[in-house]
Design a protein around this motif. Structure first.
Motif, PDB file in Angstrom:
ATOM      1  N   PHE A 430       0.835  -1.193   0.000  1.00 56.93           N
ATOM      2  CA  PHE A 430       0.000   0.000   0.000  1.00 56.93           C
ATOM      3  C   PHE A 430       0.875   1.250   0.000  1.00 56.93           C
ATOM      4  O   PHE A 430       1.953   1.274   0.591  1.00 56.93           O
ATOM      5  CB  PHE A 430      -0.920   0.025   1.225  1.00 56.93           C
ATOM      6  CG  PHE A 430      -1.919  -1.095   1.256  1.00 56.93           C
ATOM      7  CD1 PHE A 430      -3.031  -1.058   0.435  1.00 56.93           C
ATOM      8  CD2 PHE A 430      -1.743  -2.185   2.087  1.00 56.93           C
ATOM      9  CE1 PHE A 430      -3.959  -2.081   0.446  1.00 56.93           C
ATOM     10  CE2 PHE A 430      -2.652  -3.215   2.108  1.00 56.93           C
ATOM     11  CZ  PHE A 430      -3.767  -3.169   1.285  1.00 56.93           C
ATOM     12  N   ASP A 431       0.364   2.302  -0.651  1.00 64.74           N
ATOM     13  CA  ASP A 431       1.064   3.577  -0.686  1.00 64.74           C
ATOM     14  C   ASP A 431       0.549   4.529   0.386  1.00 64.74           C
ATOM     15  O   ASP A 431       1.216   5.513   0.714  1.00 64.74           O
ATOM     16  CB  ASP A 431       0.885   4.225  -2.062  1.00 64.74           C
ATOM     17  CG  ASP A 431       1.366   3.310  -3.179  1.00 64.74           C
ATOM     18  OD1 ASP A 431       2.586   3.134  -3.316  1.00 64.74           O
ATOM     19  OD2 ASP A 431       0.508   2.760  -3.886  1.00 64.74           O
ATOM     20  N   LYS A 432      -0.642   4.231   0.893  1.00 62.87           N
ATOM     21  CA  LYS A 432      -1.252   5.122   1.874  1.00 62.87           C
ATOM     22  C   LYS A 432      -2.233   4.321   2.719  1.00 62.87           C
ATOM     23  O   LYS A 432      -2.854   3.353   2.239  1.00 62.87           O
ATOM     24  CB  LYS A 432      -1.984   6.254   1.162  1.00 62.87           C
ATOM     25  CG  LYS A 432      -2.604   7.305   2.072  1.00 62.87           C
ATOM     26  CD  LYS A 432      -3.461   8.287   1.279  1.00 62.87           C
ATOM     27  CE  LYS A 432      -2.622   9.077   0.292  1.00 62.87           C
ATOM     28  NZ  LYS A 432      -3.448  10.058  -0.462  1.00 62.87           N
ATOM     29  N   ILE A 433      -2.361   4.694   3.981  1.00 63.88           N
ATOM     30  CA  ILE A 433      -3.419   4.136   4.826  1.00 63.88           C
ATOM     31  C   ILE A 433      -4.281   5.281   5.312  1.00 63.88           C
ATOM     32  O   ILE A 433      -3.796   6.366   5.627  1.00 63.88           O
ATOM     33  CB  ILE A 433      -2.862   3.315   6.018  1.00 63.88           C
ATOM     34  CG1 ILE A 433      -1.981   4.182   6.912  1.00 63.88           C
ATOM     35  CG2 ILE A 433      -2.113   2.103   5.537  1.00 63.88           C
ATOM     36  CD1 ILE A 433      -1.521   3.466   8.162  1.00 63.88           C
ATOM     37  N   LYS A 434      -5.599   5.033   5.339  1.00 62.45           N
ATOM     38  CA  LYS A 434      -6.554   6.033   5.791  1.00 62.45           C
ATOM     39  C   LYS A 434      -7.081   5.619   7.159  1.00 62.45           C
ATOM     40  O   LYS A 434      -7.755   4.597   7.284  1.00 62.45           O
ATOM     41  CB  LYS A 434      -7.696   6.189   4.789  1.00 62.45           C
ATOM     42  CG  LYS A 434      -7.225   6.632   3.407  1.00 62.45           C
ATOM     43  CD  LYS A 434      -8.391   6.948   2.489  1.00 62.45           C
ATOM     44  CE  LYS A 434      -9.068   8.227   2.897  1.00 62.45           C
ATOM     45  NZ  LYS A 434     -10.104   8.647   1.916  1.00 62.45           N
TER      46      LYS A 434
END
Length: 519
Positions: A430-434
């Motif tokens: 993943f490039d980002k986690i929200k």
């Protein structure tokens, strides 16, 4: 010749020849003793003719008897074959329970002798659906799943006459009871759930499934079997929407909800056909610079009367009715086309639903839309929830790899609320986690436990070199907290609600002006 004599026709021929020979001998002596006077008259032709008729008649009689016996045996065999064919047609081969066809022919009321039973006959139909069967089936394989279904069938048959327990297919069952009161109906439903949810041993693995039950009574809730069954199915659908191991009796409110849902489904089909569901855009703000770094596209449906229909209502219907793929393609195509008007550093974030992760063509569909609209793949970010990854982990990994290879960014949405969060981070790139908005609310309430969890998540994301987005920021206090903790991107009503595309350009310009003034 010996083989022929062993056959049915050979045995009949032997019997006919033997019988004819015996008749000839009997006829010969009978003729000689009783009608010997004919010889004295010298009428040999009459003698031979009479003897021949006697032999032929006897042989015909024996042959007729043999044929009658054979026909009787054949009729018995045909009757047995008919019974077998009927059983196969009306029973499930796996559980040996009556099937859907048998249920359609089922007589809901047996003949009642009015003198013996003066009470009005009643019956209750219980519709049963197993909860979590797919997970168990994936765990123990299809053969293990078959054994589990067989065990569930035995348990259900222990509560009612076997002829009143039906398997409609898959993990759906029906149980019909007679003469229960309303209070006993409720207890009976709970007993069914308890019996099904008790652990089942499949080989060396102990498996457990739940059950949702909906039930309706005859004749209070329908004159015909099909009507009562339909109402019990409605109650079952409502029970499944509430949770697992829930039993509900049909009520008119449920019927109204189903009617409203059917109306909404028809309107949704028309809206998708006419492309009346549009993407709205909620800003994503770089917390360090205060500038817009992206927009998340959110589906918005404005009805003809001007009312806004919540995505929480129409997205599940789109998923269940097969409308999700055309709706997704329409929205993504429009959003990508709109995003080309934004500055190059502003990305488009787009959600993929859990049901879409079952689509092996998902990656190719997305890439085709990027090609048609001309939006660079590096400017698209696809958001995937944790729950979507557990449906088919291998397929999910393949889709994510294909998207990554094309240069598309991947964000893990609602982080911390799904299944096995750490395992997902370890398995997928993943490039980002929200971070889910529930953790944002805890910051306002000064919940120490949640604050420590948020801090741990942020430390972990920095260690993995993954950016973090915080959803649901609505107050300045929340913004200051997450700024202090080192979050990268913020999203929420504090920065702006989802807006139609024409409003995004002025919004970007205003944010840039605000950043220059505060710099």
């Amino acid at each position: 010749m010996p083989e022929f004599l062993k056959s049915k026709a050979g045995r009949q021929l032997v019997a006919l020849v033997s019988g004819s020979s015996l008749l000839w001998i009997i006829g010969f002596f009978w003729h000689r003793n009783i009608f010997g006077g004919l010889r004295a008259l010298g009428n040999d032709a009459t003698d031979v003719l009479f003897l021949s008729f006697t032999i032929v008649g006897g042989a015909s009689f024996i042959y007729s008897c043999l044929r009658i016996l054979d026909l009787r045996k054949e009729m018995l065999r045909q009757e047995e074959r008919g019974k077998r064919a009927h059983w196969i047609a009306t029973h499930d081969h796996l559980t040996r329970l009556p099937n859907r066809y048998a249920f359609e022919k089922f007589e809901i009321v047996k003949t009642v002798n009015a003198e013996e039973d003066e009470q009005e006959p009643t019956a209750t139909i219980f519709s049963i659906d197993l909860d979590g069967f797919k997970k168990v089936n994936d765990l123990v394989g299809h053969q293990g799943g078959d054994k589990l279904l067989q065990e569930v069938s035995k348990r259900l048959s222990a509560f009612a006459d076997e002829s009143s327990v039906f398997r409609l297919g898959g993990d759906e069952f029906i149980v019909v009871t007679r003469g229960l009161t309303s209070e006993k109906d409720e207890k009976f439903a709970k007993l069914l759930i308890h019996a099904i949810s008790h652990p089942i041993q499949v080989g060396a693995i102990s498996c457990q499934v739940g059950a949702s039950v909906g039930y309706a009574r005859w004749p209070q809730q329908g004159d015909l079997l099909q009507e009562v069954c339909h109402r019990s199915d409605i109650a079952l659908y409502e029970a499944k929407s509430v949770g697992t191991n829930i039993a509900l009796r049909f009520s008119e409110d449920m019927q109204l909800k189903v009617t409203a849902r059917a109306k909404l489904e028809g309107e949704l089909r028309q809206a998708v056909t006419e492309c009346r569901i549009k993407p709205y855009y909620q800003p994503l703000i770089d917390l360090r610079s205060g500038q817009v770094c992206g927009f998340e596209a959110l589906a918005r449906w404005i009805a003809d009367d001007g009312t806004s229909i919540s995505p929480a209502l129409f997205i599940p219907i789109a998923e269940e009715t097969g409308l999700m793929t055309p709706l997704f393609q329409q929205l993504l195509h429009t959003a990508c086309d709109n995003a080309k008007s934004w500055p190059q550093h502003i990305s488009l974030s787009f959600n993929v639903s859990a049901i879409q992760m079952d689509d092996r063509l998902l990656a190719s569909r997305i890439l085709k839309i990027l090609e048609d609209t001309g939006l660079p793949s590096s400017r698209l970010e696809v958001e995937i929830t944790e729950n979507a990854l557990i449906r088919d982990p291998d397929l999910a990994a393949s889709i994510i790899d294909d998207l990554h290879s094309a240069g598309i960014q991947i964000a893990l949405d609602d982080f911390g609320t799904g299944y096995s969060s750490l395992a997902q981070l370890a398995r997928y790139q993943f490039d980002k986690i929200k971070i889910d908005k529930s953790f944002v609310r805890s910051a306002r309430e000064h919940d120490d436990r949640h604050e420590k969890i948020v801090q741990a998540l942020l430390i972990m994301s920095r260690g993995l070199d993954v950016k973090t987005t915080v959803e649901g920021i609505e107050e300045h206090g929340q913004l200051m907290y997450f700024l202090r903790e080192g979050c990268d991107i913020g999203q929420g009503y504090l920065f702006g609600k989802a807006m139609p595309f024409p409003e995004t350009i002025p919004y970007i310009r205003d944010r840039e002006e605000l950043s220059r003034k505060t710099a």
